[in-house]
Write a protein that holds these residues in place. Structure first.
Motif, short mmCIF file in Angstrom:
data_model
loop_
_atom_site.label_atom_id
_atom_site.label_comp_id
_atom_site.label_asym_id
_atom_site.label_seq_id
_atom_site.Cartn_x
_atom_site.Cartn_y
_atom_site.Cartn_z
N PRO A 152 38.11 34.63 40.55
CA PRO A 152 39.14 33.97 41.35
C PRO A 152 40.47 34.74 41.40
N ALA A 153 40.86 35.32 40.29
CA ALA A 153 42.13 36.06 40.26
C ALA A 153 42.12 37.27 41.20
N GLN A 154 40.94 37.87 41.39
CA GLN A 154 40.81 39.02 42.28
C GLN A 154 40.49 38.59 43.71
N GLY A 155 39.96 37.38 43.85
CA GLY A 155 39.57 36.88 45.18
C GLY A 155 38.33 37.56 45.71
N CYS A 156 37.47 38.03 44.80
CA CYS A 156 36.26 38.72 45.22
C CYS A 156 35.25 38.72 44.07
N HIS A 157 34.04 39.16 44.38
CA HIS A 157 33.05 39.37 43.34
C HIS A 157 33.39 40.68 42.63
N VAL A 158 33.09 40.70 41.36
CA VAL A 158 33.32 41.90 40.55
C VAL A 158 32.07 42.19 39.74
N LEU A 159 31.95 43.42 39.37
CA LEU A 159 30.89 43.84 38.47
C LEU A 159 31.57 44.19 37.16
N LEU A 160 31.29 43.40 36.13
CA LEU A 160 31.90 43.61 34.82
C LEU A 160 30.97 44.45 33.95
N TYR A 161 31.56 45.32 33.16
CA TYR A 161 30.81 46.12 32.20
C TYR A 161 31.73 46.40 31.02
N PRO A 162 31.20 46.84 29.90
CA PRO A 162 32.03 46.96 28.69
C PRO A 162 33.30 47.80 28.86
N GLU A 163 33.26 48.82 29.69
CA GLU A 163 34.42 49.70 29.84
C GLU A 163 35.38 49.25 30.92
N GLY A 164 35.02 48.20 31.70
CA GLY A 164 35.93 47.81 32.77
C GLY A 164 35.32 46.88 33.79
N MET A 165 35.80 47.03 35.03
CA MET A 165 35.43 46.14 36.10
C MET A 165 35.46 46.90 37.42
N VAL A 166 34.53 46.58 38.30
CA VAL A 166 34.51 47.15 39.65
C VAL A 166 34.71 46.01 40.63
N ARG A 167 35.74 46.10 41.45
CA ARG A 167 35.95 45.12 42.52
C ARG A 167 34.98 45.47 43.65
#
Length: 93
Positions: free
Chosen positions: A22-37
């Motif tokens: 919700p904070a990004q307003g999009c789907h994200v791909l989360l992984y241990p080192e970070g996040m991809v919008r």
């Protein structure tokens, strides 16, 4: 194109999780080192990656959902190739 075929079944690699942010307003791909919008197109594809549906099935489902989009098959294959090259996805026979 890459070495995958339409019968291969993609799944998210271990440690990766797809979710609506919700904070990004999009789907994200989360992984241990970070996040991809993800843009809407990438999210539509990854929402169908369930470890059971093969690449051909994903294409068929998105063709039904978006029948008037030209070049849809190629766009889906290109995204899967990139996601595989980025190690977001694994492809099983």
């Amino acid at each position: 194109m890459s070495d995958f075929n339409l019968q291969q079944v993609p799944h998210l690699r271990r440690g990766f999780r797809l979710q609506w942010e919700p904070a990004q307003g999009c789907h994200v791909l989360l992984y241990p080192e970070g996040m991809v919008r993800l843009n809407d197109s990438a999210a539509e594809i990854l929402l169908l990656v369930d470890g059971e549906r093969n690449v051909g099935g994903i294409i068929d489902d998105l063709r039904l959902k978006f029948p008037d989009v030209p070049g849809l098959d190629e766009d889906i294959l290109a995204f899967i190739e990139v996601a595989h090259a980025q190690f977001w996805l694994q492809l099983n026979a």
